[in-house]
Design an enzyme around this catalytic site. Sequence first.
Site, PDB file in Angstrom:
ATOM      1  N   ASN A  88     -47.070  37.499 -81.533  1.00 34.63           N
ATOM      2  CA  ASN A  88     -47.051  36.061 -81.822  1.00 34.63           C
ATOM      3  C   ASN A  88     -47.326  35.768 -83.298  1.00 34.63           C
ATOM      4  O   ASN A  88     -47.562  34.620 -83.655  1.00 34.63           O
ATOM      5  CB  ASN A  88     -48.077  35.329 -80.951  1.00 34.63           C
ATOM      6  N   LYS A 117     -41.113  46.530 -80.060  1.00 36.73           N
ATOM      7  CA  LYS A 117     -41.531  45.586 -79.019  1.00 36.73           C
ATOM      8  C   LYS A 117     -41.808  46.333 -77.711  1.00 36.73           C
ATOM      9  O   LYS A 117     -42.818  46.084 -77.043  1.00 36.73           O
ATOM     10  CB  LYS A 117     -40.481  44.497 -78.803  1.00 36.73           C
ATOM     11  N   GLU A 138     -37.312  37.467 -87.028  1.00 35.84           N
ATOM     12  CA  GLU A 138     -38.086  38.260 -86.060  1.00 35.84           C
ATOM     13  C   GLU A 138     -38.169  39.722 -86.512  1.00 35.84           C
ATOM     14  O   GLU A 138     -39.186  40.381 -86.303  1.00 35.84           O
ATOM     15  CB  GLU A 138     -37.469  38.177 -84.654  1.00 35.84           C
ATOM     16  N   HIS A 151     -44.612  27.520 -83.374  1.00 38.96           N
ATOM     17  CA  HIS A 151     -44.385  26.688 -82.182  1.00 38.96           C
ATOM     18  C   HIS A 151     -44.739  25.227 -82.454  1.00 38.96           C
ATOM     19  O   HIS A 151     -44.041  24.319 -82.009  1.00 38.96           O
ATOM     20  CB  HIS A 151     -45.228  27.196 -81.010  1.00 38.96           C
ATOM     21  N   LYS A 170     -40.743  38.557 -70.393  1.00 41.31           N
ATOM     22  CA  LYS A 170     -41.264  37.178 -70.318  1.00 41.31           C
ATOM     23  C   LYS A 170     -40.099  36.275 -69.976  1.00 41.31           C
ATOM     24  O   LYS A 170     -39.097  36.241 -70.690  1.00 41.31           O
ATOM     25  CB  LYS A 170     -41.818  36.742 -71.675  1.00 41.31           C
ATOM     26  N   HIS A 216     -46.236  32.601 -84.854  1.00 42.60           N
ATOM     27  CA  HIS A 216     -45.850  31.700 -83.765  1.00 42.60           C
ATOM     28  C   HIS A 216     -46.835  30.555 -83.535  1.00 42.60           C
ATOM     29  O   HIS A 216     -46.461  29.542 -82.978  1.00 42.60           O
ATOM     30  CB  HIS A 216     -45.653  32.469 -82.458  1.00 42.60           C
ATOM     31  N   ARG A 232     -50.443  42.647 -77.087  1.00 41.77           N
ATOM     32  CA  ARG A 232     -49.148  41.966 -77.144  1.00 41.77           C
ATOM     33  C   ARG A 232     -49.211  40.677 -77.974  1.00 41.77           C
ATOM     34  O   ARG A 232     -48.203  40.207 -78.472  1.00 41.77           O
ATOM     35  CB  ARG A 232     -48.639  41.683 -75.717  1.00 41.77           C
ATOM     36  N   ARG A 262     -37.473  35.172 -53.408  1.00 37.12           N
ATOM     37  CA  ARG A 262     -38.666  35.983 -53.727  1.00 37.12           C
ATOM     38  C   ARG A 262     -38.362  37.167 -54.633  1.00 37.12           C
ATOM     39  O   ARG A 262     -39.018  38.186 -54.589  1.00 37.12           O
ATOM     40  CB  ARG A 262     -39.347  36.482 -52.451  1.00 37.12           C
ATOM     41  N   HIS A 287     -36.087  27.890 -83.091  1.00 36.58           N
ATOM     42  CA  HIS A 287     -37.255  28.749 -82.867  1.00 36.58           C
ATOM     43  C   HIS A 287     -37.425  29.735 -84.039  1.00 36.58           C
ATOM     44  O   HIS A 287     -38.501  29.847 -84.616  1.00 36.58           O
ATOM     45  CB  HIS A 287     -37.047  29.511 -81.553  1.00 36.58           C
ATOM     46  N   GLU A 293     -49.882  40.424 -71.880  1.00 36.45           N
ATOM     47  CA  GLU A 293     -50.457  39.755 -73.052  1.00 36.45           C
ATOM     48  C   GLU A 293     -51.953  39.449 -72.923  1.00 36.45           C
ATOM     49  O   GLU A 293     -52.391  38.329 -73.134  1.00 36.45           O
ATOM     50  CB  GLU A 293     -49.678  38.466 -73.357  1.00 36.45           C
TER      51      GLU A 293
END
Length: 309
Positions: A194, A176, A125, A201, A83, A197, A190, A61, A213, A186
Amino acid sequence: MGIRMDTIEIPAGESSKMIHTALAIVERLIALEADRKSALIALGGGVVGDITGFVASIYMRSIPYIQMPTSLLAMVDSSIGGKTGIDIQEGKNLLGTFYQPKGVYIDIDFLKTLPEREFRTGIAEIIKYGVIDDPELFHSMEKEAAELLNGSFGSPEFPDYPEYLERLVSRSGRIKKGIVEIDETERGLRRILNFGHTFGHAIEAESQYSISHGEAVSIGIVAATLLSEKMKYLSAEDRSRIAALIGAMGLPDRIPDGITTEGILSRMKRDKKKENDAIHFVLIKKIGTPFISSGVPEEIVRETIEEMK
Ligand SMILES: NC(=O)c1ccc[n+]([C@@H]2O[C@H](COP(=O)([O-])OP(=O)(O)OC[C@H]3O[C@@H](n4cnc5c(N)ncnc54)[C@H](O)[C@@H]3O)[C@@H](O)[C@H]2O)c1
């Protein structure tokens, strides 16, 4: 201090970011008798960071973890923001959590051994941060392109190289961090991270992950920029500056042969960023001014993809 430390290794590459690796890590943790007083340290690139964070968020947990990124992409992007995730057959990062590390420790000396191709994907990036947030950062990369591309640690030609690289990494991380602090999960802001992206993606997946990527994001940045111009938000001048910087950094800027327009479109429609049947794009009005649009006609997306081939 009498702290016990053990090492768990996973094979390099995206194919490790899977449930069986996560389970193998969990089994090792149990064998090592790790409990809720234990902590994980993610020492590696984005793959290690994402899967370590994921396991830390669910093991017993949740236990704490620290990010110690070793690839440029992980330093400027994936180690920051909490993330975590793994890939499943149906798509990348479809299982994951938002779970913040207790700290992110960055030492650019790790980059001394990073292969050139991986280095460039991190540069993509950093260009993204310039485009969405910081015209000055973008301009400095335009000016220092030669140093970034040809410099190395200890190179006599570019003695300031490590300091410059450190400034880029630090500036990117702060951008960031600033965005994530406003919108951790997000819901809105946020999403501008992307940028590039939505196309990226889809292209990455359609290439069966044969392009990385970062390379896919680089192509995606050029595509999103072209789309912004086609939608009459962005000037031709800004679009060509962005394309020129991507080109100057030796990054890919065309959709590779064998990837079809229909393939990319149907991936984008299935993308998890799709809401209410509209594909969301991050577009720009000028360098440093992004916004989210869900009103791009499919015809223009199609035209953009065709022109990117
Ligand atoms: N969580 C997030 O917010 C976020 C953001 C962006 C990307 N990502 C994820 O990050 C991953 C990509 O990260 P990546 O580009 O770091 O890929 P990666 O982790 O696969 O690392 C790339 C390669 O470089 C090697 N490497 C790493 N550091 C090295 C070093 N110092 N010296 C030599 N080799 C080194 C790795 O072993 C690997 O072979 C993707 O899975 C992507 O989905 C996550």
